[in-house]
Scaffold this active site. Structure first.
Site, PDB file in Angstrom:
ATOM      1  N   SER A 133      -2.927   2.312  -7.967  1.00  0.00           N
ATOM      2  CA  SER A 133      -2.134   3.569  -7.440  1.00  0.00           C
ATOM      3  C   SER A 133      -0.863   2.991  -6.758  1.00  0.00           C
ATOM      4  O   SER A 133      -0.745   1.941  -6.545  1.00  0.00           O
ATOM      5  CB  SER A 133      -3.166   4.120  -6.304  1.00  0.00           C
ATOM      6  OG  SER A 133      -2.468   5.039  -5.659  1.00  0.00           O
ATOM      7  N   TYR A 146      -8.650   3.352   2.407  1.00  0.00           N
ATOM      8  CA  TYR A 146      -8.201   3.377   1.028  1.00  0.00           C
ATOM      9  C   TYR A 146      -7.029   2.432   0.423  1.00  0.00           C
ATOM     10  O   TYR A 146      -7.187   1.815  -0.392  1.00  0.00           O
ATOM     11  CB  TYR A 146      -7.918   4.907   0.788  1.00  0.00           C
ATOM     12  CG  TYR A 146      -6.999   4.977  -0.518  1.00  0.00           C
ATOM     13  CD1 TYR A 146      -8.019   5.077  -1.744  1.00  0.00           C
ATOM     14  CD2 TYR A 146      -5.792   5.239  -0.762  1.00  0.00           C
ATOM     15  CE1 TYR A 146      -7.294   5.241  -2.883  1.00  0.00           C
ATOM     16  CE2 TYR A 146      -5.376   5.452  -1.734  1.00  0.00           C
ATOM     17  CZ  TYR A 146      -6.032   5.458  -3.089  1.00  0.00           C
ATOM     18  OH  TYR A 146      -5.634   5.612  -4.444  1.00  0.00           O
TER      19      TYR A 146
END
Length: 279
Positions: A133, A146
């Site tokens: 990501s 995360y």
């Protein structure tokens, strides 16, 4: 190309779902895995084999890879896409949830990779594509767990590229921005459950609104999952793939800004942008 065998994890929705379809269209024999098998039923219409696959279960992962290797001898391509976003203040999110976040996003990826390496190494060829990501290069408040996992995937992938390169195995990182899946909405809902009513509630509502802006077609930061899937296919088929592929609305500009700006300046610019998204 029709003989090339691919496993895609996290294929029940979003990027994984679209990647399975795109790889099949490109000529791969595709095995799509996820816990929610019912969500993958439409993939069968594309000639894709659906697997029950839980990346937190050793038995499930071993069984899936053995099934594919028994049928075809080896795996040519592994797309590690399974993952989710656990948000909330570090103070309030239970450690068990933090461990689960790493179990899914990092340890599951690592174990699936371990399982396919011997066959790839023996054949002196193979490709592992890890869906990270832009969150592996940037950060958000209330996103420590995360972002910790995505930073870990970046570092792990770079190390793997060096150690597996001499064995003919490519390792590629995909760095999407927000996609038009349920990911952002689910992450935002989890954030509000963890921190929406406590001392971090103001931040929580701002970040949840920003996360929601990445979910659903037409939102400001939303990129169709099929665009990410097409990038994954490009990386899968390239003779000499790039080491990483940023993809999606704002991905390149955000990463460029992170490289250029000092930390404090990036903090201010990014946080102000989130406030505007929240209205």
């Amino acid at each position: 190309m029709a003989s090339r065998i691919a496993i895609v994890t996290g294929a029940s929705t979003g990027i994984g779902f679209e990647t399975a379809i795109a790889l099949r269209a490109a000529g791969f024999i595709v095995y799509a895995g996820a816990r929610r098998v019912d969500k993958m039923e439409p993939l069968k219409q594309h000639g894709i084999t659906v697997l029950s696959l839980d990346v937190t279960s050793e038995e499930s992962m071993v069984s899936a890879v053995r099934l594919v290797e028994a049928a075809h001898g080896r795996v040519h391509l592994l797309v590690n896409n399974a993952g989710y976003g656990s948000y909330g203040s570090l103070e309030e999110v239970p450690l068990d949830e933090g461990r689960r976040q790493f179990e899914v996003n990092v340890m599951g990826l690592a174990r699936m990779t371990q399982l396919v390496i011997p066959g790839m190494r023996s054949a002196q060829s193979g490709r592992i594509i890890n869906v990270a990501s832009i969150g592996g290069k940037i950060y958000e408040p209330l996103g420590a767990w995360y972002h910790g996992t995505k930073f870990a995937v970046e570092g792990m992938s770079d190390s793997l590229r060096l150690e597996l390169g001499p064995h003919g195995i490519d390792v590629v990182i995909i760095e999407p921005s927000g996609t038009d899946s349920e990911w952002g909405t689910i992450a935002g809902e989890g954030l509000l459950m963890a921190s929406g009513g406590g001392p971090y509630r103001e931040q929580a509502h701002i970040v949840a609104a920003a996360l929601a802006s990445t979910s659903g077609t037409g939102h400001v930061l939303s990129t169709p999952a099929r665009i990410v899937a097409s990038t994954i296919v490009r990386a899968a088929m390239a003779k000499r793939p790039r080491t990483r592929y940023p993809v999606g609305r704002g991905a390149w500009s955000v990463l460029a800004m992170r490289r250029i700006l000092p930390d404090r300046a990036f903090d201010t610019v990014f946080w102000n942008f989130y406030r505007r998204l929240a209205g």
